[in-house]
Design an enzyme around this catalytic site. Structure first.
Site, mmCIF file in Angstrom:
data_model
loop_
_atom_site.group_PDB
_atom_site.id
_atom_site.type_symbol
_atom_site.label_atom_id
_atom_site.label_comp_id
_atom_site.label_asym_id
_atom_site.label_seq_id
_atom_site.Cartn_x
_atom_site.Cartn_y
_atom_site.Cartn_z
ATOM 1 N N ASP A 16 0.875 -0.940 0.005
ATOM 2 C CA ASP A 16 0.244 0.222 0.191
ATOM 3 C C ASP A 16 0.722 1.462 0.092
ATOM 4 O O ASP A 16 1.904 0.912 0.294
ATOM 5 C CB ASP A 16 -1.283 -0.166 1.659
ATOM 6 C CG ASP A 16 -1.719 1.267 1.638
ATOM 7 O OD1 ASP A 16 -2.710 1.556 0.183
ATOM 8 O OD2 ASP A 16 -1.565 1.692 2.350
ATOM 9 N N TYR A 48 -1.011 8.330 -2.808
ATOM 10 C CA TYR A 48 -0.705 8.285 -3.838
ATOM 11 C C TYR A 48 -1.633 8.756 -4.894
ATOM 12 O O TYR A 48 -2.419 8.918 -5.664
ATOM 13 C CB TYR A 48 -0.832 6.720 -4.429
ATOM 14 C CG TYR A 48 0.045 6.318 -4.313
ATOM 15 C CD1 TYR A 48 1.463 6.616 -3.900
ATOM 16 C CD2 TYR A 48 -0.247 4.165 -4.811
ATOM 17 C CE1 TYR A 48 2.697 5.310 -3.425
ATOM 18 C CE2 TYR A 48 0.691 3.019 -4.363
ATOM 19 C CZ TYR A 48 2.673 3.419 -4.118
ATOM 20 O OH TYR A 48 3.566 2.995 -3.695
ATOM 21 N N CYS A 80 -4.556 -1.327 -1.509
ATOM 22 C CA CYS A 80 -4.299 -0.067 -2.015
ATOM 23 C C CYS A 80 -5.516 -0.432 -3.346
ATOM 24 O O CYS A 80 -5.597 -0.453 -4.667
ATOM 25 C CB CYS A 80 -3.480 -0.048 -2.899
ATOM 26 S SG CYS A 80 -3.020 1.943 -3.032
ATOM 27 N N HIS A 199 -7.553 2.481 3.910
ATOM 28 C CA HIS A 199 -7.028 4.094 5.296
ATOM 29 C C HIS A 199 -8.605 3.675 6.285
ATOM 30 O O HIS A 199 -7.922 3.950 6.890
ATOM 31 C CB HIS A 199 -6.069 4.737 4.547
ATOM 32 C CG HIS A 199 -4.603 4.909 4.351
ATOM 33 N ND1 HIS A 199 -4.420 3.976 2.821
ATOM 34 C CD2 HIS A 199 -3.974 5.587 5.112
ATOM 35 C CE1 HIS A 199 -3.269 4.427 3.381
ATOM 36 N NE2 HIS A 199 -2.730 5.751 4.164
HETATM 37 N N1 DGL Z 1 -4.382 2.959 0.730
HETATM 38 C C1 DGL Z 1 -4.615 3.602 -0.383
HETATM 39 C C2 DGL Z 1 -6.241 3.422 -0.966
HETATM 40 O O1 DGL Z 1 -6.434 2.807 -0.296
HETATM 41 C C3 DGL Z 1 -4.292 4.913 -0.167
HETATM 42 C C4 DGL Z 1 -3.788 6.116 -0.943
HETATM 43 C C5 DGL Z 1 -2.929 7.202 -1.234
HETATM 44 O O2 DGL Z 1 -2.276 7.205 -0.488
HETATM 45 O O3 DGL Z 1 -3.273 8.218 -1.622
HETATM 46 O O4 DGL Z 1 -5.889 3.974 -2.389
#
Ligand code: DGL
Length: 281
Positions: A16, A48, A80, A199
């Site tokens: 992730d 991300y 993720c 998250h």
């Molecule tokens: N846990 C990531 C997701 O499921 C978060 C992505 C991020 O870092 O913005 O999209």
């Protein structure tokens, strides 16, 4: 892609952008306690969500090839949503091991739970902008084989991931932001809210307070773990205690401190891996 694996000497790999995938790691570890697991949190390059699909794809390929080369992983979980939206198809083509994403399992869980058919989906700007959930819905069949019928109301939630990465999972600032960002899905009168970012389960209390108790929160973690279990049916060893390795591309001390707060005391001794211009080919 092999449909079942038999090799307890190799770990499951998972990644992730940061701590979010730990929600999926928790479900996989609880369901498959005999399996070794290597978790990679790309905390040096999170978030991300605001990045382009091309960049997230490049990061995802780099991590996947690193896990394959350094840890000889037997299966990869893209824990993720943003990376699943940008990279799942490519990783499945490129790797000679099964690759599991989180978008389809989460959607399957949400469409099973909803009674009204009105499902809210919240995620990062990258995930929501990719329309990955709308696309996945067109491929998803319901329990009886007919197309899964659901009306999706989607909302991008920039800024939420940063709260979790700081270990701030409740309080006035995050509640105010959640209230503003969730307005469209509240207005759509959904009965189910799919947490389309790994998250977000760490913000479940705030999300539930804002949505109201009658709205069911669904995360992709359990359903993803079931998919992993199905790939490893012939690879079980009851009684064995799996080893769990945590790797971070950011400061490993910070990863351990905040990671433990979110995941629990089993998160010990994070390894630091700095990219330093490393290539994957
Ligand atoms: N846990 C990531 C997701 O499921 C978060 C992505 C991020 O870092 O913005 O999209």
């Amino acid at each position: 892609m092999p449909t079942s694996i038999r090799d307890q000497s190799r770990p499951i790999g998972m990644f992730d952008s940061g701590f979010g995938g730990l929600t999926v790691a928790r479900a996989v570890i609880d369901l498959l306690p005999d399996q070794d697991l290597v978790y990679f949190g790309d905390t040096g390059r999170y978030p991300y969500g605001p990045r382009s699909q091309e960049e997230v794809l490049a990061f995802s390929r780099q991590i996947a090839h690193h896990l394959r080369r350094e840890y000889r992983i037997k299966l990869l979980v893209v824990a993720c949503n943003t990376a699943s939206a940008a990279a799942l198809a490519t990783l499945r083509r490129e790797l000679d091991i099964p690759v599991v994403g989180v978008i389809e399992p989460g959607l399957r869980a949400a469409t099973t739970v909803t009674r009204s058919g009105r499902v809210g989906v919240i995620g990062t700007v990258g995930t929501i902008g990719s329309r990955a959930y709308e696309t996945a819905l067109t491929h998803l069949a319901g329990p009886d084989g007919s197309p899964a019928g659901a009306e999706l109301s989607v909302a991008a939630c920039p800024g939420l991931v940063e709260f979790v990465e700081r270990g701030e999972t409740e309080g006035e600032s995050v509640t105010l932001l959640v209230r503003r960002l969730l307005a469209p899905v509240i207005e759509a009168r959904v009965d189910t809210l799919l947490l389309g970012c790994t998250h977000y389960p760490y913000l479940a209390r705030v999300l539930s307070d804002v949505m109201g108790r009658e709205v069911v929160l669904v995360s992709s973690a359990d359903e993803t773990a079931f998919e992993v279990r199905d790939l490893l049916v012939e690879d079980r060893n009851p009684g064995r205690v799996g080893r769990h390795t945590f790797v971070s591309s950011g400061d490993s001390g910070v990863f351990e401190t905040i990671g433990r707060r979110l995941f629990g005391a089993e998160l010990v001794g994070a390894t630091e891996h700095r990219w330093d211009g490393e290539q994957w080919d």
